[in-house]
Design a protein around this motif. Structure first.
Motif, PDB file in Angstrom:
ATOM      1  N   ASN A 361       0.828  -1.213   0.000  1.00  0.00           N
ATOM      2  CA  ASN A 361       0.000   0.000   0.000  1.00  0.00           C
ATOM      3  C   ASN A 361       0.854   1.251   0.000  1.00  0.00           C
ATOM      4  O   ASN A 361       1.962   1.252   0.539  1.00  0.00           O
ATOM      5  CB  ASN A 361      -0.954  -0.006   1.199  1.00  0.00           C
ATOM      6  N   PRO A 362       0.344   2.343  -0.587  1.00  0.00           N
ATOM      7  CA  PRO A 362       1.071   3.607  -0.568  1.00  0.00           C
ATOM      8  C   PRO A 362       0.768   4.457   0.657  1.00  0.00           C
ATOM      9  O   PRO A 362       1.173   5.616   0.722  1.00  0.00           O
ATOM     10  CB  PRO A 362       0.564   4.290  -1.846  1.00  0.00           C
ATOM     11  N   GLY A 363       0.024   3.896   1.611  1.00  0.00           N
ATOM     12  CA  GLY A 363      -0.294   4.623   2.837  1.00  0.00           C
ATOM     13  C   GLY A 363      -1.793   4.768   3.038  1.00  0.00           C
ATOM     14  O   GLY A 363      -2.609   4.177   2.331  1.00  0.00           O
ATOM     15  N   MET A 364      -2.173   5.546   4.047  1.00  0.00           N
ATOM     16  CA  MET A 364      -3.574   5.873   4.267  1.00  0.00           C
ATOM     17  C   MET A 364      -4.049   6.791   3.140  1.00  0.00           C
ATOM     18  O   MET A 364      -3.278   7.605   2.617  1.00  0.00           O
ATOM     19  CB  MET A 364      -3.769   6.567   5.618  1.00  0.00           C
ATOM     20  N   LEU A 396       4.358  -9.800   5.745  1.00  0.00           N
ATOM     21  CA  LEU A 396       5.114  -9.817   4.499  1.00  0.00           C
ATOM     22  C   LEU A 396       4.813  -8.544   3.722  1.00  0.00           C
ATOM     23  O   LEU A 396       3.643  -8.241   3.457  1.00  0.00           O
ATOM     24  CB  LEU A 396       4.735 -11.043   3.650  1.00  0.00           C
ATOM     25  N   THR A 397       5.849  -7.787   3.373  1.00  0.00           N
ATOM     26  CA  THR A 397       5.702  -6.657   2.461  1.00  0.00           C
ATOM     27  C   THR A 397       6.042  -7.142   1.055  1.00  0.00           C
ATOM     28  O   THR A 397       7.169  -7.577   0.812  1.00  0.00           O
ATOM     29  CB  THR A 397       6.624  -5.483   2.837  1.00  0.00           C
ATOM     30  N   LEU A 398       5.076  -7.055   0.151  1.00  0.00           N
ATOM     31  CA  LEU A 398       5.303  -7.545  -1.207  1.00  0.00           C
ATOM     32  C   LEU A 398       6.029  -6.510  -2.065  1.00  0.00           C
ATOM     33  O   LEU A 398       7.022  -6.837  -2.718  1.00  0.00           O
ATOM     34  CB  LEU A 398       3.979  -7.932  -1.869  1.00  0.00           C
ATOM     35  N   ARG A 399       5.514  -5.256  -2.087  1.00  0.00           N
ATOM     36  CA  ARG A 399       6.144  -4.256  -2.950  1.00  0.00           C
ATOM     37  C   ARG A 399       6.345  -2.911  -2.262  1.00  0.00           C
ATOM     38  O   ARG A 399       7.342  -2.245  -2.490  1.00  0.00           O
ATOM     39  CB  ARG A 399       5.307  -4.046  -4.217  1.00  0.00           C
ATOM     40  N   LYS A 400       5.382  -2.494  -1.449  1.00  0.00           N
ATOM     41  CA  LYS A 400       5.492  -1.161  -0.850  1.00  0.00           C
ATOM     42  C   LYS A 400       4.659  -1.087   0.413  1.00  0.00           C
ATOM     43  O   LYS A 400       3.637  -1.777   0.552  1.00  0.00           O
ATOM     44  CB  LYS A 400       5.033  -0.083  -1.842  1.00  0.00           C
ATOM     45  N   ALA A 401       5.102  -0.225   1.326  1.00  0.00           N
ATOM     46  CA  ALA A 401       4.351   0.039   2.556  1.00  0.00           C
ATOM     47  C   ALA A 401       4.859   1.351   3.120  1.00  0.00           C
ATOM     48  O   ALA A 401       5.990   1.427   3.600  1.00  0.00           O
ATOM     49  CB  ALA A 401       4.525  -1.100   3.562  1.00  0.00           C
ATOM     50  N   TYR A 402       4.026   2.367   3.047  1.00  0.00           N
ATOM     51  CA  TYR A 402       4.459   3.712   3.405  1.00  0.00           C
ATOM     52  C   TYR A 402       3.733   4.260   4.624  1.00  0.00           C
ATOM     53  O   TYR A 402       2.541   4.007   4.834  1.00  0.00           O
ATOM     54  CB  TYR A 402       4.230   4.663   2.229  1.00  0.00           C
ATOM     55  N   GLY A 403       4.471   5.049   5.413  1.00  0.00           N
ATOM     56  CA  GLY A 403       3.892   5.832   6.481  1.00  0.00           C
ATOM     57  C   GLY A 403       3.068   5.021   7.462  1.00  0.00           C
ATOM     58  O   GLY A 403       3.402   3.880   7.810  1.00  0.00           O
TER      59      GLY A 403
END
Length: 505
Positions: A361-364, A396-403
């Motif tokens: 996810n790119p965040g909230m 598990l983070t697959l591709r993205k994880a922000y904020g």
């Protein structure tokens, strides 16, 4: 006493019992007849099962034991058929409102039966299932100081699994049963509302149909109902499927099933998960590959669609899955998705289901509409639910994880995870390189450096044990299954209900 006198006495005793037993059978037959042949025919003609047929479909054949058959006297079972039975050999308590008998309304006797089956569910530590189709309290038949069934049902929360199926119109007091339950399902014939169309017309002057007032088109977006299926049979089959993942109570662990528990590579993920973060894919396809089979159950698939909440098996062990869905808003977490996940996490934790977080996810979700919807409050609710969960947690983070989006998905140090994994090249940080460049009004050279740093983020994180390990996507199932098996070794003491010390914001 001679043999002949004994025989005569036995015959006299049998004759004396005959009239009483005939009376009992007549009363039972009157109760089993429910609202009568005409009303039953009308009910079934609408494509629905009657209350007793619903119970028969839900339970294992021959396992139903009725409670309170004669309650209500001339009013058959006082409008609710209730008792105990088994689902896949495990005991449950069940109540089914009978719409053919005074519209399934609640009288003093049926209120007592509803209280009793909830009380027995908690006392015996077994699930409670309510099949709803009724018009609420019967006029003139309530009041005083008798206990309401909702007290007993609320006490079941977090102690035994509770499920509600709305299989027709459900109004007033009876409708309150559903939102108190862990899992709520509705057929296409269902509708749920505080008060039905006649009361709405009388109170507000608004003319409205049952479907428009509380049908699936309203109950799903509001979050009151989790899942909608076509008919009674599908709803009852889904209830059985749901219960198969859960223990009988919080005093036991979820039942494992025989399965191919051997680790296996998952090369399919190289084709499913794009390397480019800007490309979308369906997270459900990942679940099909990683977990034991594709027969997993998604909860609230049409609400808060940026997160997938599902019940699945991993190596035969029931698990709860919380996964971002890149197909929806690139996986951004909005208020509905966070609220859905918070409730799901609390239910999973209450009944000791390990939770597998799959982050991408790119965040909230930002923006004025998201802020008006209370995304920060909902995000805080999800964060509090997951960080206070005491069950086994895998990440598990697959591709993205922000904020904050990474934190609510349990990508956070010292958060009691059994294992944290990431794919190489996964990006993370306070915000994406693109967003940071725009915020800082960076020139082309700085933007390139920020993008390059973003691509190295997973390796930099792994170098400081931000992940326990970076894994090849082909190792996904093997890594998660191995970590789960190690985590299950903590079950060296009897299971107990979760002691909640946090208040969800």
């Amino acid at each position: 006493m001679t043999e002949s006198r004994r025989a005569a006495q036995a015959q006299a005793n049998s004759a004396a019992w005959a009239e009483t037993l005939a009376d009992l059978e007549a009363r039972r037959a009157r109760s089993r007849a429910m609202g009568g042949a005409d009303r039953l025919a009308t009910h079934r003609g609408g494509g629905k099962l009657d209350a007793r047929a619903r119970i028969e479909r839900l339970l294992d054949p021959g396992s139903f034991r009725e409670l309170g058959t004669l309650v209500g006297g001339e009013v058959a079972a006082d409008g609710i058929v209730a008792g105990s039975g088994e689902v896949d050999g495990a005991p449950i308590m069940v109540g089914a409102e009978d719409f053919t008998t005074v519209a399934g309304t609640i009288g003093a006797g049926s209120n007592s039966k509803r209280y009793r089956i909830a009380e027995l569910a908690l006392r015996n530590r077994i699930p409670l299932v309510m099949l709803l189709e009724g018009a609420g309290f019967r006029p003139g038949k309530h009041g005083g100081r008798s206990p309401t069934d909702l007290i007993a049902q609320a006490r079941c929360s977090g102690q035994v699994p509770t499920v509600a199926a709305v299989l027709g119109p459900s109004a007033g007091h009876g409708a309150l049963v559903a939102p108190v339950c862990d899992f709520r399902i509705m057929s296409r014939h269902g509708a749920i509302f505080t008060a039905g169309p006649p009361v709405v017309k009388e109170s507000t002057g608004e003319e409205i149909s049952k479907e428009t007032l509380g049908g699936p088109g309203v109950a799903l977006p509001s979050g009151v109902i989790h899942n909608v299926v076509e008919d009674d049979a599908a709803a009852l089959d889904t209830v059985r499927h749901y219960l198969s993942y859960f223990p009988s109570s919080a005093w036991s662990y979820p039942p494992s099933r025989a399965a191919d528990a051997e680790p296996r590579p998952t090369p399919e993920l190289l084709e499913i998960v794009p390397r480019d973060n800007r490309r979308v894919y369906d997270m459900r396809a990942v679940l099909d590959v990683v977990f034991d089979d594709s027969d997993w159950l998604e909860v609230q698939p049409n609400f808060g669609r940026g997160i997938v909440c599902a019940l699945a098996h991993l190596g035969g062990h029931p698990v709860a899955v919380v996964a971002n869905q890149p197909q929806v808003m690139a996986g951004s977490i909005d208020s509905d998705a966070a609220d859905k996940a918070a409730h799901f996490i609390m239910v999973a934790d209450a009944f000791h289901l390990p939770i597998v977080f799959l982050a991408d996810n790119p965040g909230m979700l930002p923006g004025s509409r998201s802020e008006r919807d209370g995304v920060l409050l909902s995000g805080a609710r999800m964060f509090t639910a997951q960080t206070t969960a005491t069950t086994i947690k895998l990440h598990l983070t697959l591709r993205k994880a922000y904020g904050f989006g990474s934190m609510v998905m349990s990508l956070l140090g010292f958060d009691d995870q059994v294992a944290t994994f990431g794919y190489p090249g996964a990006t993370m940080g306070a915000m994406s390189a693109g967003a940071l460049s725009r915020a800082a009004k960076a020139d082309a050279e700085l933007s390139d450096r920020l993008h390059d740093a973003e691509l190295r983020a997973s390796f930099n994180s792994a170098a400081n044990l931000g992940f326990d390990e970076l894994i090849d996507p082909r190792e996904t199932r093997t890594a998660l299954l191995g970590a789960l098996r190690h985590g299950l070794h903590r079950r060296q003491a009897a299971a107990e209900p979760v002691l909640r010390t946090a208040i969800l914001p």
